[in-house]
Design a protein around this motif. Structure first.
Motif, PDB file in Angstrom:
ATOM      1  N   LYS A  97       0.837  -1.190   0.000  1.00 32.80           N
ATOM      2  CA  LYS A  97       0.000   0.000   0.000  1.00 32.80           C
ATOM      3  C   LYS A  97       0.880   1.251   0.000  1.00 32.80           C
ATOM      4  N   PHE A  98       0.218   2.427   0.053  1.00 31.19           N
ATOM      5  CA  PHE A  98       0.942   3.696   0.016  1.00 31.19           C
ATOM      6  C   PHE A  98       0.509   4.611   1.149  1.00 31.19           C
ATOM      7  N   ALA A  99       1.467   5.389   1.632  1.00 28.41           N
ATOM      8  CA  ALA A  99       1.152   6.534   2.487  1.00 28.41           C
ATOM      9  C   ALA A  99       1.274   7.781   1.623  1.00 28.41           C
ATOM     10  N   ILE A 100       0.686   8.864   2.085  1.00 34.81           N
ATOM     11  CA  ILE A 100       0.703  10.113   1.313  1.00 34.81           C
ATOM     12  C   ILE A 100       1.523  11.158   2.073  1.00 34.81           C
ATOM     13  N   HIS A 101       2.482  11.756   1.374  1.00 35.07           N
ATOM     14  CA  HIS A 101       3.306  12.787   2.011  1.00 35.07           C
ATOM     15  C   HIS A 101       2.453  14.029   2.264  1.00 35.07           C
ATOM     16  N   PRO A 102       2.433  14.536   3.496  1.00 33.57           N
ATOM     17  CA  PRO A 102       1.509  15.635   3.825  1.00 33.57           C
ATOM     18  C   PRO A 102       1.899  16.979   3.214  1.00 33.57           C
ATOM     19  N   PHE A 103       3.124  17.150   2.732  1.00 33.75           N
ATOM     20  CA  PHE A 103       3.555  18.460   2.236  1.00 33.75           C
ATOM     21  C   PHE A 103       3.711  18.528   0.716  1.00 33.75           C
ATOM     22  N   ASN A 104       3.855  17.380   0.067  1.00 34.69           N
ATOM     23  CA  ASN A 104       4.009  17.429  -1.392  1.00 34.69           C
ATOM     24  C   ASN A 104       3.145  16.416  -2.131  1.00 34.69           C
ATOM     25  N   GLY A 105       2.383  15.618  -1.371  1.00 31.12           N
ATOM     26  CA  GLY A 105       1.466  14.663  -1.988  1.00 31.12           C
ATOM     27  C   GLY A 105       2.132  13.441  -2.581  1.00 31.12           C
ATOM     28  N   ARG A 106       3.462  13.307  -2.409  1.00 26.83           N
ATOM     29  CA  ARG A 106       4.176  12.166  -2.973  1.00 26.83           C
ATOM     30  C   ARG A 106       3.658  10.864  -2.356  1.00 26.83           C
ATOM     31  N   LYS A 107       3.516   9.822  -3.208  1.00 33.10           N
ATOM     32  CA  LYS A 107       3.122   8.506  -2.709  1.00 33.10           C
ATOM     33  C   LYS A 107       4.347   7.788  -2.153  1.00 33.10           C
ATOM     34  N   LEU A 108       4.225   7.300  -0.922  1.00 33.81           N
ATOM     35  CA  LEU A 108       5.319   6.585  -0.274  1.00 33.81           C
ATOM     36  C   LEU A 108       4.956   5.108  -0.198  1.00 33.81           C
ATOM     37  N   LEU A 109       5.670   4.289  -0.928  1.00 29.83           N
ATOM     38  CA  LEU A 109       5.395   2.853  -0.951  1.00 29.83           C
ATOM     39  C   LEU A 109       5.742   2.235   0.403  1.00 29.83           C
ATOM     40  N   ILE A 110       4.880   1.382   0.897  1.00 31.73           N
ATOM     41  CA  ILE A 110       5.157   0.647   2.139  1.00 31.73           C
ATOM     42  C   ILE A 110       5.818  -0.666   1.737  1.00 31.73           C
ATOM     43  N   VAL A 111       7.108  -0.783   2.099  1.00 30.67           N
ATOM     44  CA  VAL A 111       7.901  -1.938   1.676  1.00 30.67           C
ATOM     45  C   VAL A 111       8.169  -2.848   2.870  1.00 30.67           C
ATOM     46  N   CYS A 112       8.325  -4.121   2.591  1.00 33.33           N
ATOM     47  CA  CYS A 112       8.655  -5.102   3.631  1.00 33.33           C
ATOM     48  C   CYS A 112      10.160  -5.343   3.612  1.00 33.33           C
ATOM     49  N   ASP A 113      10.820  -5.084   4.752  1.00 35.23           N
ATOM     50  CA  ASP A 113      12.278  -5.225   4.814  1.00 35.23           C
ATOM     51  C   ASP A 113      12.693  -5.778   6.173  1.00 35.23           C
ATOM     52  N   ALA A 114      12.968  -7.075   6.195  1.00 31.98           N
ATOM     53  CA  ALA A 114      13.352  -7.735   7.451  1.00 31.98           C
ATOM     54  C   ALA A 114      14.778  -7.409   7.868  1.00 31.98           C
ATOM     55  N   VAL A 115      15.593  -6.910   6.929  1.00 34.77           N
ATOM     56  CA  VAL A 115      16.981  -6.576   7.241  1.00 34.77           C
ATOM     57  C   VAL A 115      17.059  -5.341   8.125  1.00 34.77           C
ATOM     58  N   LEU A 116      16.303  -4.305   7.787  1.00 31.69           N
ATOM     59  CA  LEU A 116      16.372  -3.030   8.508  1.00 31.69           C
ATOM     60  C   LEU A 116      15.450  -2.981   9.717  1.00 31.69           C
ATOM     61  N   VAL A 117      14.231  -3.496   9.591  1.00 33.04           N
ATOM     62  CA  VAL A 117      13.190  -3.225  10.586  1.00 33.04           C
ATOM     63  C   VAL A 117      13.182  -4.262  11.701  1.00 33.04           C
ATOM     64  N   ASP A 118      13.167  -3.756  12.934  1.00 36.03           N
ATOM     65  CA  ASP A 118      12.945  -4.578  14.125  1.00 36.03           C
ATOM     66  C   ASP A 118      11.516  -4.304  14.579  1.00 36.03           C
ATOM     67  N   MET A 119      10.648  -5.276  14.425  1.00 31.00           N
ATOM     68  CA  MET A 119       9.225  -5.045  14.708  1.00 31.00           C
ATOM     69  C   MET A 119       8.962  -4.761  16.192  1.00 31.00           C
ATOM     70  N   ASN A 120       9.938  -5.094  17.054  1.00 34.84           N
ATOM     71  CA  ASN A 120       9.752  -4.871  18.493  1.00 34.84           C
ATOM     72  C   ASN A 120      10.281  -3.513  18.957  1.00 34.84           C
ATOM     73  N   PHE A 121      10.824  -2.721  18.022  1.00 30.60           N
ATOM     74  CA  PHE A 121      11.376  -1.424  18.387  1.00 30.60           C
ATOM     75  C   PHE A 121      10.433  -0.328  17.918  1.00 30.60           C
ATOM     76  N   GLY A 122      10.039   0.537  18.833  1.00 27.62           N
ATOM     77  CA  GLY A 122       9.157   1.646  18.491  1.00 27.62           C
ATOM     78  C   GLY A 122       7.848   1.173  17.910  1.00 27.62           C
ATOM     79  N   THR A 123       7.422   1.837  16.845  1.00 29.97           N
ATOM     80  CA  THR A 123       6.151   1.474  16.209  1.00 29.97           C
ATOM     81  C   THR A 123       6.321   0.343  15.208  1.00 29.97           C
ATOM     82  N   GLY A 124       7.574  -0.055  14.934  1.00 25.43           N
ATOM     83  CA  GLY A 124       7.814  -1.105  13.947  1.00 25.43           C
ATOM     84  C   GLY A 124       7.748  -0.602  12.528  1.00 25.43           C
ATOM     85  N   ALA A 125       7.628   0.729  12.353  1.00 24.36           N
ATOM     86  CA  ALA A 125       7.595   1.345  11.021  1.00 24.36           C
ATOM     87  C   ALA A 125       8.746   2.341  10.932  1.00 24.36           C
TER      88      ALA A 125
END
Length: 754
Positions: A97-125
């Motif tokens: 899916k996509f998020a929308i940039h609040p200042f320029n309307g750019r579409k931000l793709l939501i990507v799955c990346d197990a290398v970078l993201v620790d789901m137990n840290f912060g919001t996991g995003a």
């Protein structure tokens, strides 16, 4: 070398003040534990760091929002994606899916990346800014994201950041963006965050990761050669001193990365690369096509190579305006000063050189680069040994900094400077008012009376003496002042010695210690040991030990003992002392000549001046300067261990007698008194009887009597126990508490027996 040079689009460490890329090792890191305001060049107000700000991105299609956090809010203008963990159950419905940039309307793709993201840290995003973060850069490559640079070279928001923020300095944009997020209802708070902040070691500006096309050198094979030159026992070609830095050499070279050598400066060696702009190119900007670059030694070679690559096509060559990293140019130093790349006579005769002396802080900056380039281009290491000296800090161990006011200019130590002069130097700099106030307060605290004139010799000797302090020298000006005072003492001692030589004195061609008085035999023997210790210390690069050896001989043996011991020979013109007087003069001249030459590397100016005043032998041609004289060497016939042992015994007695004298009333301490030495061993008694004159002279006695164990102990004396076989007595005037003295003696004997 050219096949190791390549161009690539990567993140670089960018300095917005210098407006150039800097290498990883030019980045210093500040450990920040919590919210901390710091002064940053170019900003009137302190900038807060150590703050983790959370905000929400709205999701496309009314799916709600996704919250991310960052310590660099301004970079959200360059976000091109949001990363989540593929197994995080909270975001399963957002895959692709996509998020929308609040200042320029750019579409931000939501990507799955197990290398970078620790789901137990912060919001996991995690917000992804591929053009401004090393980790995000790798995510961008893995997921083929857009790389959007939002900063100009001087650290302002560019047109990619949107009209609302364009032209804002990056840290002002940080504040403005936070307020804008609050106005849009997307701000979710902030909290303290422990972090490491990278700053440029030259400008103190916060380093900004920027994506730039730059030239790199592949260092892998060169680093391995440099590593083997030091680490490989079978092919070792270079030694690092002190050895503790070998581990650092190994750590740097085993983990070496491609070296970014592009610098956006107006001075330096131009990058040896030319861009071929083809007539039929759609894009005409320099560097628009990465495969249009030609690397060559000069423009003529570049023209030939481009003609081969682009055969039959019309093109125009332009050299890259960037210059090579200064450390690259510096790395060529051992070769270029000898005429390389030409095969000169100097290059053949002097390459490789013998020793490099430099600071340990540039072991990798400079030394490793010289070794890598020297082995690659010169065929061998550029030097056989590397001596690394400590770094100079202030007396409190702090790094010298203009803003602290603790920078010590060597010329100000040599020539001296008032406190007002120190303040004036600060005022002529570029410190802001607050930093100037802090710096002046630091100077008042450390140098309330300014810095006294110390001279070059005292500063030099102090720094050499400090080299035993491992990797740092905590430079205390008072220690330098102490060595200046010692220079004065040295001057006065030699002036006194010269007065004993006389105007018509002619030095001997050789001396024979066997026919000389005891004191002369002793000083020549300990001079031999001082020479030996100094030579061994210099050869092993233990410069502090060498300085200590020379200083100790001059201060504690020549001045404190020998000059005092020979004074009785010059007290009168008694013919009976003529032989001793001549021996003392000859020995004194030999000591001054050898001692000044021994001290010369440590104190070149005062030793030159004093040596020039020494009389010279008539059978030899006097050298023009002490600097071209031979350095002292050991003379085997001077060594006399038995004489040194006897003098050790004498000095122990003298020390005890002086100790007893120090307990007298102040007005009585300068009076000459009778003393007694009482010993149990006959051999010791004989030695002390043979050297009554030396003991009486050194201890300032009116008389000395040596007693055996069978003799009655003197009365009316203060007593000190030297050891279990030896006691000394100093005659008192007036009444004495015999019982108290006996109790002291008994107590000391018990301590010795224990």
């Amino acid at each position: 070398m050219f096949f190791l040079l390549f161009r690539d689009l990567r993140l670089v460490n960018w300095d917005c003040v210098l407006r150039t890329a800097i290498s990883d090792i030019e980045v210093d890191y500040i450990e920040i534990k919590e919210r901390t305001p710091l002064r940053i060049p170019g900003y009137a107000k302190p900038v807060e760091f150590g703050v983790l700000t959370s905000f929400a991105y709205p999701l496309e299609g009314g799916l709600g929002e996704i919250v991310v956090a960052t310590t660099r809010v301004e970079t959200m203008l360059g976000d091109t994606a949001i990363a989540i963990h593929p197994e995080d159950p909270r975001y399963i419905h957002l895959h692709g899916k996509f998020a929308i940039h609040p200042f320029n309307g750019r579409k931000l793709l939501i990507v799955c990346d197990a290398v970078l993201v620790d789901m137990n840290f912060g919001t996991g995003a995690v917000k992804i800014t591929p053009a401004h973060d090393p980790n995000d850069f790798e995510v961008g490559k893995r997921h083929n994201l857009d790389f959007i640079n939002i900063f100009t070279d001087d650290g302002k928001i560019n047109s990619n950041g949107g009209p609302e923020f364009v032209g804002m300095p990056r840290f002002e944009a940080r504040v403005a963006l936070t307020e804008a997020l609050k106005e849009k209802g997307l701000y979710r708070g902030d909290k303290h965050n422990e972090m490491r902040l990278g700053v440029c070691s030259r400008s103190n500006d916060v380093v900004e990761p920027l994506i730039k096309p730059q030239w790199y050198v592949n260092c892998k094979s060169m680093a391995q050669q440099a590593l083997d030159a030091v680490m490989d026992d079978s092919s070792r070609r270079m030694e690092i001193i002190p050895k503790q830095y070998v581990a650092e050499w190994k750590r740097w070279l085993e983990n070496i990365r491609d070296w970014c050598v592009s610098r956006q400066l107006w001075w330096g060696h131009r990058i040896p690369a030319w861009y071929a702009k083809l007539e039929d190119d759609e894009l005409k900007e320099l560097g628009a096509y990465n495969n249009h670059w030609v690397v060559a030694r000069n423009e003529e070679e570049a023209q030939e190579e481009a003609s081969r690559i682009f055969a039959g096509k019309k093109f125009e060559l332009s050299q890259d305006p960037d210059v090579l990293d200064t450390w690259f140019s510096s790395g060529l130093f051992p070769l270029s000063v000898l005429g390389w790349p030409d095969d000169t006579d100097d290059l053949k005769a002097f390459y490789p050189t013998s020793v490099l002396e430099t600071g340990h802080d540039i072991l990798f900056f400079w030394v490793a680069r010289m070794v890598m380039l020297g082995m690659k281009l010169g065929g061998d290491v550029p030097f056989r040994k590397v001596y690394l000296h400590p770094m100079i800090r202030d007396a409190h161990g702090r790094k010298m900094s203009k803003s602290l006011g603790n920078v010590i200019d060597p010329l100000e130590v040599i020539n001296g400077i008032t406190l007002q002069g120190l303040h004036k130097r600060l005022e002529e700099g570029n410190l802001d008012p607050n930093e100037l106030k802090t710096a002046k307060e630091g100077q008042v605290k450390d140098f309330p009376n300014g810095i006294p004139e110390c001279g070059a010799d005292a500063l030099r000797f102090a720094l050499v003496s400090y080299t035993a302090q491992s990797d740092k020298i905590n430079l205390d000006i008072q220690r330098v002042v102490g060595y200046r005072q010692w220079c004065n003492k040295l001057w006065n001692a030699i002036r006194f010695a010269m007065s004993k030589l006389g105007d018509d004195y002619t030095p001997p061609t050789k001396i024979d210690p066997d026919v000389m008085p005891f004191g002369c035999k002793w000083i020549l023997s300990v001079l031999n040991k001082a020479i030996s210790k100094t030579l061994l210390s210099l050869e092993s690069y233990e410069f502090s030990d060498a300085a200590t050896s020379v200083y100790s001989w001059w201060q504690f043996q020549l001045c404190d003992v020998f000059i005092e011991v020979i004074k009785p020979y010059f007290a009168s013109n008694d013919p009976a002392s003529a032989s001793e007087r001549i021996s003392a003069q000859d020995t004194l001249w030999v000591c001054l000549d050898n001692g000044l030459r021994l001290l010369h590397p440590f104190m070149p100016f005062v030793t030159e001046e004093l040596w020039q005043r020494l009389p010279s032998r008539k059978d030899s041609m006097r050298k023009e300067s002490i600097v071209i004289c031979e350095y002292p060497s050991i003379v085997e016939c001077w060594t006399n261990d038995s004489v040194e042992m006897e003098m050790d015994m004498i000095e122990s007695v003298v020390k005890s007698l002086r100790s007893l004298r120090s307990t007298l009333a102040p007005k009585e301490r300068n009076e000459r008194r009778a003393a007694y030495v009482r010993c149990r061993l006959n051999d010791a008694c004989k030695i002390f009887k043979d050297h009554e004159l030396e003991i009486a002279t050194l201890a300032t006695l009116s008389s000395l009597e040596v007693l055996s164990e069978s003799d009655d102990a003197p009365v009316g004396c203060k007593v000190d126990v030297v050891n279990e076989n030896l006691s000394v007595y100093l005659q008192l005037q007036g009444n004495i508490n015999v019982e108290a003295e006996l109790q002291k003696l008994k107590k000391k004997m018990e301590e010795i027996e224990k």
